[in-house]
Design a protein around this motif. Structure first.
Motif, PDB file in Angstrom:
ATOM      1  N   CYS A 101       9.896  17.585 -18.940  1.00 58.83           N
ATOM      2  CA  CYS A 101      10.396  17.243 -17.500  1.00 58.83           C
ATOM      3  C   CYS A 101      11.750  16.430 -17.492  1.00 58.83           C
ATOM      4  CB  CYS A 101       9.284  16.257 -16.890  1.00 58.83           C
ATOM      5  SG  CYS A 101       7.825  17.074 -16.598  1.00 58.83           S
ATOM      6  N   VAL A 102      12.485  16.631 -16.912  1.00 58.95           N
ATOM      7  CA  VAL A 102      14.124  16.139 -16.729  1.00 58.95           C
ATOM      8  C   VAL A 102      14.201  15.311 -15.467  1.00 58.95           C
ATOM      9  CG1 VAL A 102      16.550  16.221 -16.812  1.00 58.95           C
ATOM     10  CG2 VAL A 102      15.071  17.799 -18.070  1.00 58.95           C
ATOM     11  N   GLU A 103      14.341  13.963 -15.599  1.00 62.16           N
ATOM     12  CA  GLU A 103      14.387  13.071 -14.420  1.00 62.16           C
ATOM     13  C   GLU A 103      15.294  11.949 -14.489  1.00 62.16           C
ATOM     14  OE1 GLU A 103      13.732  11.100 -10.924  1.00 62.16           O
ATOM     15  OE2 GLU A 103      12.937  13.258 -11.323  1.00 62.16           O
ATOM     16  N   ILE A 104      16.022  11.601 -13.372  1.00 57.64           N
ATOM     17  CA  ILE A 104      17.099  10.529 -13.520  1.00 57.64           C
ATOM     18  C   ILE A 104      16.691   9.343 -13.296  1.00 57.64           C
ATOM     19  CG2 ILE A 104      17.637  10.891 -11.035  1.00 57.64           C
ATOM     20  CD1 ILE A 104      20.650  10.457 -11.971  1.00 57.64           C
ATOM     21  N   SER A 105      15.594   9.234 -12.470  1.00 58.76           N
ATOM     22  CA  SER A 105      15.030   7.831 -11.988  1.00 58.76           C
ATOM     23  C   SER A 105      14.127   7.142 -13.147  1.00 58.76           C
ATOM     24  CB  SER A 105      14.033   8.040 -10.716  1.00 58.76           C
ATOM     25  OG  SER A 105      13.110   6.853 -10.753  1.00 58.76           O
ATOM     26  N   ASP A 106      14.420   6.007 -13.604  1.00 62.69           N
ATOM     27  CA  ASP A 106      13.651   5.080 -14.643  1.00 62.69           C
ATOM     28  C   ASP A 106      12.339   5.154 -14.075  1.00 62.69           C
ATOM     29  OD1 ASP A 106      15.589   4.584 -16.434  1.00 62.69           O
ATOM     30  OD2 ASP A 106      16.109   2.945 -15.194  1.00 62.69           O
ATOM     31  N   LEU A 107      12.024   4.902 -13.015  1.00 63.49           N
ATOM     32  CA  LEU A 107      10.515   4.450 -12.405  1.00 63.49           C
ATOM     33  C   LEU A 107       9.863   5.873 -12.650  1.00 63.49           C
ATOM     34  CD1 LEU A 107       8.398   2.967 -10.986  1.00 63.49           C
ATOM     35  CD2 LEU A 107       9.523   3.750  -8.761  1.00 63.49           C
ATOM     36  N   HIS A 108      10.515   7.128 -12.182  1.00 66.04           N
ATOM     37  CA  HIS A 108       9.557   8.330 -12.103  1.00 66.04           C
ATOM     38  C   HIS A 108       9.441   8.750 -13.491  1.00 66.04           C
ATOM     39  CE1 HIS A 108      11.008   9.416  -7.766  1.00 66.04           C
ATOM     40  NE2 HIS A 108       9.812   8.652  -7.891  1.00 66.04           N
TER      41      HIS A 108
ATOM     42  N   CYS B 253       0.775  -1.233   0.049  1.00 61.80           N
ATOM     43  CA  CYS B 253       0.129  -0.048  -0.102  1.00 61.80           C
ATOM     44  C   CYS B 253       0.867   1.130   0.082  1.00 61.80           C
ATOM     45  CB  CYS B 253      -1.029  -0.108   1.233  1.00 61.80           C
ATOM     46  SG  CYS B 253      -2.233  -1.151   0.988  1.00 61.80           S
ATOM     47  N   ARG B 254       2.051   1.313   0.724  1.00 59.73           N
ATOM     48  CA  ARG B 254       2.858   2.270   0.969  1.00 59.73           C
ATOM     49  C   ARG B 254       3.564   2.697  -0.576  1.00 59.73           C
ATOM     50  NH1 ARG B 254       3.427   0.687   6.311  1.00 59.73           N
ATOM     51  NH2 ARG B 254       4.933  -0.786   5.675  1.00 59.73           N
ATOM     52  N   VAL B 255       3.886   1.644  -1.099  1.00 54.70           N
ATOM     53  CA  VAL B 255       4.561   1.550  -2.606  1.00 54.70           C
ATOM     54  C   VAL B 255       3.475   2.085  -3.669  1.00 54.70           C
ATOM     55  CG1 VAL B 255       5.297   0.345  -4.481  1.00 54.70           C
ATOM     56  CG2 VAL B 255       6.194  -0.466  -2.185  1.00 54.70           C
ATOM     57  N   LEU B 256       2.424   1.850  -3.610  1.00 55.63           N
ATOM     58  CA  LEU B 256       1.274   2.415  -4.346  1.00 55.63           C
ATOM     59  C   LEU B 256       0.959   3.677  -4.169  1.00 55.63           C
ATOM     60  CD1 LEU B 256      -1.199  -0.507  -4.549  1.00 55.63           C
ATOM     61  CD2 LEU B 256       0.335  -0.020  -6.029  1.00 55.63           C
ATOM     62  N   GLU B 257       1.088   4.194  -2.720  1.00 51.59           N
ATOM     63  CA  GLU B 257       0.957   5.415  -2.334  1.00 51.59           C
ATOM     64  C   GLU B 257       2.208   6.484  -3.008  1.00 51.59           C
ATOM     65  OE1 GLU B 257       0.191   5.478   1.968  1.00 51.59           O
ATOM     66  OE2 GLU B 257      -1.865   4.579   1.457  1.00 51.59           O
ATOM     67  N   GLY B 258       3.236   5.826  -2.767  1.00 50.28           N
ATOM     68  CA  GLY B 258       4.577   6.580  -3.271  1.00 50.28           C
ATOM     69  C   GLY B 258       4.698   6.733  -4.817  1.00 50.28           C
ATOM     70  N   ILE B 259       3.842   6.162  -5.765  1.00 48.42           N
ATOM     71  CA  ILE B 259       3.786   6.203  -7.063  1.00 48.42           C
ATOM     72  C   ILE B 259       2.701   7.307  -7.388  1.00 48.42           C
ATOM     73  CG2 ILE B 259       5.384   4.320  -7.534  1.00 48.42           C
ATOM     74  CD1 ILE B 259       2.973   2.738  -8.554  1.00 48.42           C
ATOM     75  N   GLY B 260       1.744   7.630  -6.354  1.00 50.29           N
ATOM     76  CA  GLY B 260       0.801   8.394  -6.793  1.00 50.29           C
ATOM     77  C   GLY B 260      -0.600   7.958  -6.575  1.00 50.29           C
ATOM     78  N   GLY B 261      -0.689   6.765  -6.174  1.00 53.27           N
ATOM     79  CA  GLY B 261      -2.025   6.314  -5.809  1.00 53.27           C
ATOM     80  C   GLY B 261      -2.772   6.822  -4.600  1.00 53.27           C
ATOM     81  N   THR B 262      -4.009   6.941  -4.813  1.00 51.72           N
ATOM     82  CA  THR B 262      -4.920   7.497  -3.789  1.00 51.72           C
ATOM     83  C   THR B 262      -5.816   6.542  -3.472  1.00 51.72           C
ATOM     84  OG1 THR B 262      -4.762   9.665  -4.451  1.00 51.72           O
ATOM     85  CG2 THR B 262      -6.452   9.335  -3.245  1.00 51.72           C
ATOM     86  N   GLN B 263      -5.802   6.087  -1.978  1.00 54.13           N
ATOM     87  CA  GLN B 263      -6.838   5.187  -1.549  1.00 54.13           C
ATOM     88  C   GLN B 263      -8.294   5.649  -1.505  1.00 54.13           C
ATOM     89  OE1 GLN B 263      -5.643   3.121   1.932  1.00 54.13           O
ATOM     90  NE2 GLN B 263      -7.188   1.402   1.822  1.00 54.13           N
ATOM     91  N   VAL B 264      -9.154   5.126  -2.179  1.00 55.49           N
ATOM     92  CA  VAL B 264     -10.489   5.580  -2.408  1.00 55.49           C
ATOM     93  C   VAL B 264     -11.535   4.523  -1.550  1.00 55.49           C
ATOM     94  CG1 VAL B 264     -10.240   6.860  -4.386  1.00 55.49           C
ATOM     95  CG2 VAL B 264     -11.011   4.306  -4.515  1.00 55.49           C
ATOM     96  N   ASP B 265     -10.905   3.478  -1.216  1.00 52.43           N
ATOM     97  CA  ASP B 265     -11.796   2.239  -0.583  1.00 52.43           C
ATOM     98  C   ASP B 265     -10.721   1.512   0.111  1.00 52.43           C
ATOM     99  OD1 ASP B 265     -13.665   1.004   0.651  1.00 52.43           O
ATOM    100  OD2 ASP B 265     -14.934   0.712  -1.181  1.00 52.43           O
ATOM    101  N   SER B 266     -11.209   0.394   0.811  1.00 52.01           N
ATOM    102  CA  SER B 266     -10.323  -0.596   1.490  1.00 52.01           C
ATOM    103  C   SER B 266      -9.482  -1.381   0.366  1.00 52.01           C
ATOM    104  CB  SER B 266     -10.859  -1.340   2.418  1.00 52.01           C
ATOM    105  OG  SER B 266      -9.994  -2.316   3.022  1.00 52.01           O
ATOM    106  N   GLY B 267      -8.269  -0.963   0.110  1.00 51.96           N
ATOM    107  CA  GLY B 267      -7.576  -1.920  -0.791  1.00 51.96           C
ATOM    108  C   GLY B 267      -7.887  -1.457  -2.281  1.00 51.96           C
ATOM    109  N   VAL B 268      -8.605  -0.401  -2.462  1.00 49.67           N
ATOM    110  CA  VAL B 268      -8.710   0.181  -3.920  1.00 49.67           C
ATOM    111  C   VAL B 268      -8.069   1.560  -3.925  1.00 49.67           C
ATOM    112  CG1 VAL B 268     -10.486   1.075  -5.565  1.00 49.67           C
ATOM    113  CG2 VAL B 268     -10.931  -0.819  -3.817  1.00 49.67           C
ATOM    114  N   TYR B 269      -7.197   1.485  -5.063  1.00 53.51           N
ATOM    115  CA  TYR B 269      -6.100   2.791  -5.247  1.00 53.51           C
ATOM    116  C   TYR B 269      -6.660   3.450  -6.595  1.00 53.51           C
ATOM    117  CZ  TYR B 269      -3.619   1.829  -0.791  1.00 53.51           C
ATOM    118  OH  TYR B 269      -3.178   1.917   0.182  1.00 53.51           O
ATOM    119  N   ARG B 270      -6.600   4.582  -6.762  1.00 56.68           N
ATOM    120  CA  ARG B 270      -6.842   5.489  -7.921  1.00 56.68           C
ATOM    121  C   ARG B 270      -5.848   6.223  -8.276  1.00 56.68           C
ATOM    122  NH1 ARG B 270     -12.473   7.667  -7.647  1.00 56.68           N
ATOM    123  NH2 ARG B 270     -13.060   5.334  -8.031  1.00 56.68           N
ATOM    124  N   PHE B 271      -5.429   6.012  -9.693  1.00 50.50           N
ATOM    125  CA  PHE B 271      -4.225   6.811 -10.182  1.00 50.50           C
ATOM    126  C   PHE B 271      -4.688   7.842 -11.307  1.00 50.50           C
ATOM    127  CE2 PHE B 271      -2.396   2.752  -8.626  1.00 50.50           C
ATOM    128  CZ  PHE B 271      -1.328   3.068  -8.026  1.00 50.50           C
TER     129      PHE B 271
END
Length: 523
Positions: free
Chosen positions: A416-423, A329-347
């Motif tokens: 946008c200039v960014e060094i991280s592959d993930l970002h 859950c913390r990972v999903l929030e870290g990539i911009g996910g917002t919890q809208v219900d128990s276990g449900v994340y919106r991007f």
């Protein structure tokens, strides 16, 4: 010195197997064995000829069954062999022994079970065998290393017969039809398990690398970094997998190999590599494999289905592993996910490719090493307001992270200039134009009328980023930067008029730093 001492192995054991479960399994086996014996006795005599009519008259292939005598079909020996194999498979599944067993041993057990050559499933064989496997964990580590080494491709000169090098090749990962050969992929699992042990990390399950190989088929011949930078891998159509380990990992592998074959491994392979000025990839702290497995169970919802909403609970129950669930859950929030219900994340974007990147690499950018702190929306909006972006302005966000500033800038005129592959993948999924680069090494000859940035602060790095960004601002343009409050006294940009906002305190999650917004207009 044993292999255990070589790496400081702990004395942990496998997940235990309950005695009553073994008793229950042996009881079930005896009940089915009795039925097998009854059936064999029944059809051994005249009844065998009668069964032939049943086989022919109830839809069976007459050509196939007309010559098959029932007494042959119901022979006791073959049925008992199949019964033994079935129950040995069930017995092994009672523990996690298959997950941590070396691939060579898994191959041997798989062969015995599929060819029905297992020992008799009896009280005298089941308990000693299971407990013997459970107590062999320390031995398994050395067996893994030995199995990996002896299954490196002998056709490639990259592999040395004297020890592990930084780079190695395993052949026949895929068959002629590019289908995964699981018995060969298991040696990659073994390597990842040993490396995980070196790193003090949990071990992947034995099927974990099969999913990795499937992912690599979408990027043939390209290096992909996995397991926090400890290992790189690339896959070719012909079925070979090239692997490159961190030099420290190669040295540790060779120490165990030298313990097993002391006269065969030369001293240079057992000597710790000297530190040089040559750049060696940084090994980050990867996520636990249990967390990655949790994420892998739901990645297709966000990726294969084109939806910005991901329902974790649909394919995973928190009670299975609460710690892994919470970290996912913390990972999903870290990539911009917002919890809208128990276990449900919106991007705000299709997050599938980003989740795939995390699963393959094994980690997300570390906040300390990458100095990534997402800009709070209120500060971002005020910074953009200070920039006064017009309809014709060309815009840049350096070190963009996940685009917290770019979100309020014109998408069609912002780079946008960014060094991280993930970002970078997050930004691309959001629809931004992205340049993957270290900002301080990029931008020669580039110019913009508006630059808005939140540079890294540590060790005064903001000063170098600020000066580099200022060099790209055209006359009459402006640079807006979120800086530490101390910048009021130390910011120096010749040729620019400077002004500062009020101080923002305790706005960034995970840090108590106070910041200001600087507006620098080029004369």
């Amino acid at each position: 010195m044993g292999a255990l001492e070589v790496i400081g192995e702990s004395s942990e054991f496998f997940a235990p197997v309950a005695t009553d479960l073994i008793d229950q399994l042996i009881g079930q086996y005896r009940g089915e064995l009795e039925k097998v014996n009854q059936a064999a006795d029944l059809f051994a005599g005249d009844m065998g000829g009668i069964v032939r009519y049943f086989l022919q008259g109830n839809g069976c292939d007459k050509r196939g069954y007309s010559s098959l005598r029932a007494e042959r079909l119901f022979q006791r020996k073959g049925a008992v062999a199949a019964l033994n194999a079935t129950y040995w498979s069930k017995a092994l599944a009672l523990t996690d022994v298959l997950d941590v067993m070396p691939q060579n041993r898994r191959n041997d057990w798989h062969k015995q079970i599929t060819e029905m050559e297992t020992p008799e499933f009896s009280e005298d064989t089941v308990r000693p065998t299971l407990y013997g496997l459970l107590s062999a964990r320390q031995q398994f580590l050395a067996e893994r290393v030995d199995g990996i080494f002896h299954n490196l491709s002998g056709e490639h000169v990259t592999n040395s017969p004297r020890g592990f090098g930084k780079r190695m090749i395993i052949a026949y990962i895929l068959d002629a039809n590019e289908m995964t050969c699981y018995s060969r992929v298991g040696y990659i699992d073994d390597l990842r398990c040993v490396i995980a042990k070196f790193m003090g990390r949990d071990e992947p399950k034995y099927h974990a690398s099969a999913a990795l190989i499937s992912t690599l088929k979408s990027c043939w011949g390209k290096w992909v970094t996995i397991d926090g930078g400890a290992l790189r891998i690339r896959l070719y159509h012909k079925g070979t997998a090239h692997l490159e380990v961190h030099p420290d990992m190669a040295w540790r592998l060779n120490r165990i190999l030298a313990h097993l074959h002391p006269l065969a491994i030369p001293a240079e392979f057992r000597t710790k590599p000297k530190k040089t000025l040559k750049t060696v990839p940084l090994m980050l702290r990867p996520l636990p494999f249990a967390v990655l497995e949790t994420l892998s169970k739901k990645r297709f919802i966000a990726g294969r289905i084109n939806t910005p909403e991901l329902d974790m609970g649909r394919h995973y129950n928190r009670s299975e592993n609460p710690a892994a669930w919470d970290e996912a859950c913390r990972v999903l929030e870290g990539i911009g996910g917002t919890q809208v219900d128990s276990g449900v994340y919106r991007f705000e974007y299709a997050a599938g490719a980003v989740i795939d990147e995390i699963i393959v690499s094994g980690c997300i950018p570390d906040k300390v090493s990458h100095q990534y702190y997402a800009t709070p929306a209120n500060i971002a909006q005020e910074a953009i307001a200070w920039a006064g972006i017009g309809d014709r302005d060309t815009c840049l966000e350096p070190s963009a992270g996940q685009g917290a500033l770019a979100e309020f800038m014109p998408k069609d005129r912002t780079l946008c200039v960014e060094i991280s592959d993930l970002h970078c993948k997050v930004l691309q999924a959001k629809g931004y134009t992205v340049q993957k680069a270290d900002f301080l090494a990029w931008g020669e000859g580039r110019s913009f009328s508006r630059v808005v940035m939140n540079p890294p602060f540590s060790d005064g790095r903001w000063q170098a980023h600020l000066a580099h960004a200022a060099s790209m601002v055209i006359a009459g343009g402006c640079l807006v930067a979120i800086l530490p409050d101390s910048a009021r006294k130390s910011a120096n940009l010749p040729g620019f008029d400077l002004s500062f906002s009020r101080t923002f305190s305790n706005e960034f999650q995970g840090t108590s730093i106070s910041v200001v917004i600087l507006k620098a207009t080029k004369r």
